[in-house]
Each structure stands twice: as C-alpha cells, then as structure tokens.
Design an enzyme around this catalytic site. Sequence first.
Site, mmCIF file in Angstrom:
data_model
loop_
_atom_site.group_PDB
_atom_site.id
_atom_site.type_symbol
_atom_site.label_atom_id
_atom_site.label_comp_id
_atom_site.label_asym_id
_atom_site.label_seq_id
_atom_site.Cartn_x
_atom_site.Cartn_y
_atom_site.Cartn_z
ATOM 1 N N ASP A 197 1.568 1.664 10.994
ATOM 2 C CA ASP A 197 0.848 0.605 11.574
ATOM 3 C C ASP A 197 1.198 -0.960 10.873
ATOM 4 O OD1 ASP A 197 0.081 1.109 8.817
ATOM 5 O OD2 ASP A 197 -2.027 2.256 9.406
ATOM 6 N N ASN B 197 -12.812 7.561 4.493
ATOM 7 C CA ASN B 197 -13.443 7.792 5.613
ATOM 8 C C ASN B 197 -12.772 8.654 6.517
ATOM 9 O OD1 ASN B 197 -11.749 5.967 6.728
ATOM 10 N ND2 ASN B 197 -13.126 4.479 7.606
ATOM 11 N N HIS C 196 -9.558 8.216 7.846
ATOM 12 C CA HIS C 196 -8.660 7.698 8.487
ATOM 13 C C HIS C 196 -7.131 8.089 8.342
ATOM 14 C CE1 HIS C 196 -8.696 3.502 6.403
ATOM 15 N NE2 HIS C 196 -7.556 4.080 6.251
ATOM 16 N N GLU D 51 -9.556 4.750 12.787
ATOM 17 C CA GLU D 51 -10.917 4.984 12.295
ATOM 18 C C GLU D 51 -11.748 5.969 12.921
ATOM 19 O OE1 GLU D 51 -11.151 3.383 9.420
ATOM 20 O OE2 GLU D 51 -10.878 1.175 9.485
HETATM 21 C C1 GLP Z 1 -4.546 2.092 4.700
HETATM 22 C C2 GLP Z 1 -3.358 2.744 5.713
HETATM 23 C C3 GLP Z 1 -3.485 4.302 5.737
HETATM 24 C C4 GLP Z 1 -3.454 4.687 4.049
HETATM 25 C C5 GLP Z 1 -4.849 4.045 3.697
HETATM 26 C C6 GLP Z 1 -4.922 4.787 2.116
HETATM 27 O O1 GLP Z 1 -5.520 2.106 5.494
HETATM 28 N N1 GLP Z 1 -3.372 2.111 6.973
HETATM 29 O O2 GLP Z 1 -2.186 4.766 6.060
HETATM 30 O O3 GLP Z 1 -3.390 6.173 4.194
HETATM 31 O O4 GLP Z 1 -4.603 2.948 3.563
HETATM 32 O O5 GLP Z 1 -4.561 3.848 1.304
HETATM 33 P P1 GLP Z 1 -4.499 3.966 -0.273
HETATM 34 O O6 GLP Z 1 -3.542 5.052 -0.418
HETATM 35 O O7 GLP Z 1 -4.427 2.942 -0.883
HETATM 36 O O8 GLP Z 1 -6.013 4.821 -0.504
#
Ligand code: GLP
Length: 260
Positions: free
Chosen positions: A67, A136, A138, A143
């Site tokens: 993304d 959440n 995702h 989402e």
């Molecule tokens: C963002 C990314 C996800 C990732 C998530 C969790 O939303 N788009 O791909 O899994 O963050 O991030 P973190 O590892 O900082 O908790």
Amino acid sequence: MKVLILPSKEAAILRAADIVAAQVRARSDCTLGLATGGTMLPLYAELAKRHQAGEFSMTGVTSFNLDEYVGLAADHPGSYHRYMAEALFDLTDMPIMRAHLPRGDAIDPKAEAMDYEARIAKAGGIDLQLLGIGQNGHIGFNEPTSSLGSRTRIKTLTDSTLEANRRYFDTDEEVPKYAITMGIATILEARACLLLALGESKAEAAAAMIEGPVSAMCPASALQMHAQTTVILDEAAASRLKLTDYYHHVHPGGRESDYS
Ligand code: GLP
C-alpha cells in the site's frame, strides 16, 4: 494456518527472517510482497544484516508493497516509498526498478490502483507476501468491512488507523485519510503469506484472525481461507488465543512440525 508462537519478540523476528531469507535463497528471482509499519522495521533490519553478511542477494528479486498513502509523493518523509528505501532497499542490493509501490501522487489514483493490480499479475503474482496486522484486524489498509473479494483500490482509513499513524506526521492535518491498498483477494492470491504480529496490543486482533469467524469485520481472518499462511507471534501477541497448548504441541518453540 500455521501458528508459530515464539518466546520473545526477538525470537519471532529471527524466525520470520529465516523464512524470508530461505525464500530468496531458494528462488533468487522470486517476487516478494512487502509490508510496512513498526513491526516490519526490526525484520527488515535483520534481513539487511544477513544480506550484508553475504547470506543472500536481492539482485534477482521483484517486490510489490501492499500500500501507499494517497497524495504523498515518493520523497515525502511519511510515505511508504521513503520507509522502504530507508528500512530495506538502500541497505541491500534490491534493484529499485523492480521494487514496486503504488504511486501515492498519481494524478488518477483510481487508475493507478487498477494498474498496480495489473502489474502484479504481469509479474506472475507474488511468491511470499509479508503482512503485519492493524489493531482492528486490518491487513494492508483493508479496514474492517472491506470486501473479502476486494482488489487493489482506494480505501478510506478509519479513525483508529489515523490515530495510529499520527506519530509519523507533524500535524493532524498532514495524516493521510486515504490509501491505495492491495485488496484482500489480491493478497489471497499470493502463493504463501507470512504474517508477523508482536506485543499485547495485537493480541485481540491475532485471536480474531486465527480463531474467530471468517468475517469482513476482521479482514485478516480471510487468511483462514489461504492454504499456505504462516503466522508468527510472540507470547504477548498470542496471549488471547484459546488453543495455545495445541499450537505449542504442533510447533514446539515455533519450530516446524514433523509433517510440515
Ligand atoms: C499500517 C500498514 C499495515 C500494518 C499496520 C500495523 O496500517 N498499512 O500493513 O500491518 O500498519 O502497523 P504496526 O506494525 O506499526 O503496528
């Protein structure tokens, strides 16, 4: 779903690095799906370290990131382009021409999303897709209530995601509200998936993903439909699971079982 529970965060990162490094060594021209977020940073640091120690080369690798934020140019400090350059690409011999991310500053973001999906298909699909998980549930930026059949497209980020991303930007106004993300069906087409979740803050989402119903309310639960998914957790992220004894029994210390 292969559930590997490691005794510590550090051990979980080393285990994930073993799987990625083995993939690159087994097929030096493989296509990796890459993820961002705080969880991936120590994993990329470990991979860069192993690359620098001569364990593997990335010159033959193609990559597609999950993304990118709509509106951010590649050189914006908060962009995933910048994140990937700093965390992995600049520290290895990854060929930048084959390191793909959606272009956040595309004039027509919708067309960019469709084109990105086509570029993945044209490259022959993804061999190993790395994933983190949002609190959440995702994956990528799919989402809750994202269609389980979704393809790469623009998603509106939830308040909880905006809040989690706030730390990467100077002001509230700068936090991007939209992202181009691979869809859930796009992710499920990868030949193998590897999801890494660390810490107590991910425990609830991990339990919903692994033991909850397959539901758009927890997009990561769609991975239950994928035959080659490995989930690596530390003890804290595994703390809300019900079948912990079974996972330890099948994969003691997070090792492979006799039959996998
Ligand atoms: C963002 C990314 C996800 C990732 C998530 C969790 O939303 N788009 O791909 O899994 O963050 O991030 P973190 O590892 O900082 O908790």
